[in-house]
Write a protein that holds these residues in place. Structure first.
Motif, PDB file in Angstrom:
ATOM      1  N   SER A 140       0.832  -1.210   0.000  1.00 44.91           N
ATOM      2  CA  SER A 140       0.000   0.000   0.000  1.00 44.91           C
ATOM      3  C   SER A 140       0.865   1.257   0.000  1.00 44.91           C
ATOM      4  O   SER A 140       0.611   2.204  -0.752  1.00 44.91           O
ATOM      5  CB  SER A 140      -0.923   0.012   1.220  1.00 44.91           C
ATOM      6  N   LEU A 141       1.888   1.257   0.856  1.00 41.63           N
ATOM      7  CA  LEU A 141       2.786   2.408   0.931  1.00 41.63           C
ATOM      8  C   LEU A 141       3.552   2.583  -0.373  1.00 41.63           C
ATOM      9  O   LEU A 141       3.710   3.704  -0.869  1.00 41.63           O
ATOM     10  CB  LEU A 141       3.762   2.230   2.096  1.00 41.63           C
ATOM     11  N   LEU A 142       4.027   1.489  -0.947  1.00 39.24           N
ATOM     12  CA  LEU A 142       4.772   1.549  -2.200  1.00 39.24           C
ATOM     13  C   LEU A 142       3.921   2.133  -3.318  1.00 39.24           C
ATOM     14  O   LEU A 142       4.375   3.008  -4.074  1.00 39.24           O
ATOM     15  CB  LEU A 142       5.255   0.143  -2.583  1.00 39.24           C
ATOM     16  N   ILE A 143       2.685   1.675  -3.441  1.00 40.49           N
ATOM     17  CA  ILE A 143       1.787   2.178  -4.488  1.00 40.49           C
ATOM     18  C   ILE A 143       1.473   3.651  -4.270  1.00 40.49           C
ATOM     19  O   ILE A 143       1.460   4.449  -5.231  1.00 40.49           O
ATOM     20  CB  ILE A 143       0.497   1.341  -4.523  1.00 40.49           C
ATOM     21  N   MET A 144       1.237   4.058  -3.037  1.00 42.76           N
ATOM     22  CA  MET A 144       0.976   5.476  -2.765  1.00 42.76           C
ATOM     23  C   MET A 144       2.158   6.344  -3.167  1.00 42.76           C
ATOM     24  O   MET A 144       1.994   7.398  -3.795  1.00 42.76           O
ATOM     25  CB  MET A 144       0.672   5.678  -1.278  1.00 42.76           C
ATOM     26  N   LEU A 145       3.369   5.896  -2.834  1.00 41.69           N
ATOM     27  CA  LEU A 145       4.565   6.682  -3.164  1.00 41.69           C
ATOM     28  C   LEU A 145       4.792   6.735  -4.669  1.00 41.69           C
ATOM     29  O   LEU A 145       5.214   7.769  -5.203  1.00 41.69           O
ATOM     30  CB  LEU A 145       5.792   6.089  -2.457  1.00 41.69           C
ATOM     31  N   LEU A 157      15.624  11.915  -9.849  1.00 43.05           N
ATOM     32  CA  LEU A 157      15.050  12.687  -8.749  1.00 43.05           C
ATOM     33  C   LEU A 157      13.847  11.960  -8.161  1.00 43.05           C
ATOM     34  O   LEU A 157      13.686  11.895  -6.932  1.00 43.05           O
ATOM     35  CB  LEU A 157      14.630  14.073  -9.246  1.00 43.05           C
ATOM     36  N   GLY A 158      13.011  11.389  -9.024  1.00 40.67           N
ATOM     37  CA  GLY A 158      11.847  10.648  -8.556  1.00 40.67           C
ATOM     38  C   GLY A 158      12.239   9.467  -7.691  1.00 40.67           C
ATOM     39  O   GLY A 158      11.626   9.200  -6.658  1.00 40.67           O
ATOM     40  N   THR A 159      13.298   8.761  -8.120  1.00 44.60           N
ATOM     41  CA  THR A 159      13.781   7.604  -7.353  1.00 44.60           C
ATOM     42  C   THR A 159      14.289   8.027  -5.985  1.00 44.60           C
ATOM     43  O   THR A 159      13.990   7.383  -4.967  1.00 44.60           O
ATOM     44  CB  THR A 159      14.919   6.900  -8.123  1.00 44.60           C
ATOM     45  N   ILE A 160      15.054   9.113  -5.948  1.00 40.24           N
ATOM     46  CA  ILE A 160      15.613   9.610  -4.689  1.00 40.24           C
ATOM     47  C   ILE A 160      14.502  10.034  -3.728  1.00 40.24           C
ATOM     48  O   ILE A 160      14.531   9.709  -2.529  1.00 40.24           O
ATOM     49  CB  ILE A 160      16.579  10.789  -4.944  1.00 40.24           C
ATOM     50  N   ILE A 161      13.512  10.744  -4.256  1.00 36.30           N
ATOM     51  CA  ILE A 161      12.410  11.212  -3.413  1.00 36.30           C
ATOM     52  C   ILE A 161      11.611  10.039  -2.870  1.00 36.30           C
ATOM     53  O   ILE A 161      11.279   9.987  -1.679  1.00 36.30           O
ATOM     54  CB  ILE A 161      11.492  12.168  -4.203  1.00 36.30           C
ATOM     55  N   ALA A 163      12.584   6.867  -2.492  1.00 31.80           N
ATOM     56  CA  ALA A 163      13.397   6.109  -1.545  1.00 31.80           C
ATOM     57  C   ALA A 163      13.493   6.832  -0.204  1.00 31.80           C
ATOM     58  O   ALA A 163      13.406   6.208   0.860  1.00 31.80           O
ATOM     59  CB  ALA A 163      14.794   5.880  -2.123  1.00 31.80           C
ATOM     60  N   SER A 164      13.671   8.152  -0.266  1.00 31.56           N
ATOM     61  CA  SER A 164      13.792   8.944   0.960  1.00 31.56           C
ATOM     62  C   SER A 164      12.497   8.904   1.766  1.00 31.56           C
ATOM     63  O   SER A 164      12.518   8.750   2.994  1.00 31.56           O
ATOM     64  CB  SER A 164      14.141  10.403   0.622  1.00 31.56           C
ATOM     65  N   LEU A 165      11.366   9.049   1.079  1.00 29.41           N
ATOM     66  CA  LEU A 165      10.073   9.001   1.763  1.00 29.41           C
ATOM     67  C   LEU A 165       9.819   7.625   2.366  1.00 29.41           C
ATOM     68  O   LEU A 165       9.349   7.512   3.509  1.00 29.41           O
ATOM     69  CB  LEU A 165       8.948   9.355   0.785  1.00 29.41           C
ATOM     70  N   PHE A 166      10.159   6.588   1.605  1.00 28.26           N
ATOM     71  CA  PHE A 166       9.933   5.231   2.099  1.00 28.26           C
ATOM     72  C   PHE A 166      10.777   4.951   3.342  1.00 28.26           C
ATOM     73  O   PHE A 166      10.259   4.476   4.358  1.00 28.26           O
ATOM     74  CB  PHE A 166      10.267   4.213   1.001  1.00 28.26           C
TER      75      PHE A 166
END
Length: 258
Positions: A140-145, A157-161, A163-166
């Motif tokens: 659920s968290l992965l899909i939301m991110l 940039l998308g990957t970094i953001i 990964a950082s949020l996760f």
């Protein structure tokens, strides 16, 4: 070939290898062939850590490639909601995760000493419930991110953001879990897969955590489990699921391959 069948067979060699090694190590351990270090099967413990890291990264890679990078044109051409397709992929990985966990849990219950648990059925049910909720929380968290970063055109940039949020969310959940439990118990905690009668894993999202009393007060493995870990994961699951639906329905996305 149906979508479900295609997705279940997409990484058949990976899953075949993972399950094959797991079964082999289970048999070798039951036959007392694998070396033990202070009562712990180090080879199996390392294997569990590496296998779960591999499974989690493959899940992230597949869903990230499909939804964010717009890979797999055939799936994108289907007249089906991309949100639904994303969840179909997630369910496939979740099924494999749960099956892999059940295999390792059966081994855990077999090798657990007779006096280490009040009830093997209770231990099994606690473990199964905890892991099921953890897997759903992770997906659920992965899909939301993924939906949250979808409009970021720069993939690096998308990957970094993401990964950082996760890492930030899971880290905050783990810290909060420790704070809640330590407020009423004198404990220490470690990250990793437990093996033997030293305790039970609980999860901050998909991250396995083991709590231990500093003065060894745990008499049974069930005593080392705290239900708050399940409630936290349920909370993250609900928030992530609702947020993902809102984000998907209120935005328009570009599905041209990046």
């Amino acid at each position: 070939m149906s979508i479900w069948k295609n997705e279940y067979l997409r990484y058949k060699y990976f899953w075949g290898t993972i399950f094959g090694i797991e079964f082999l190590l289970d048999i070798l351990h039951i036959l007392h062939i694998l070396p033990m270090v202070e009562g712990v099967d180090m080879i199996y413990s390392i294997w569990q850590m590496l296998s779960w890291v591999g499974i989690v990264f493959l899940t992230i890679y597949d869903l990230f490639s499909f939804f964010y990078l717009n890979k797999d044109r055939m799936l994108h051409l289907l007249p089906i909601s991309k949100y639904r397709l994303l969840w179909m992929k997630a369910i496939v990985f979740g099924t494999y995760m749960l099956l892999f966990f059940v295999v390792s849990m059966v081994r855990y219950l077999i090798i657990l000493p007779d006096n280490a648990a009040k009830s093997l059925i209770e231990v099994g049910m606690i473990y199964l419930l905890s892991k099921m909720v953890a897997i759903f929380s992770f997906l659920s968290l992965l899909i939301m991110l993924l939906i949250a970063i979808k409009k970021i055109n720069n993939s690096v940039l998308g990957t970094i953001i993401m990964a950082s949020l996760f890492v930030g969310i899971v880290g905050a959940q783990a810290y909060g879990l420790f704070q809640v439990v330590s407020a009423s118990h004198d404990i220490t905690w470690t990250i990793g897969v437990v093996d033997g009668a030293t305790g039970m894993n609980q999860y901050a999202n998909i991250l396995p955590i083991v709590f231990a009393e500093t003065d060894d007060k745990f008499h049974y493995v069930e005593d080392s489990f705290y239900i708050i870990s399940v409630w936290l994961n349920i909370g993250i699951s609900i928030i992530s699921f609702i947020a993902s639906r809102i984000l998907f329905k209120t935005q328009r996305f570009n599905y041209i391959e990046k």
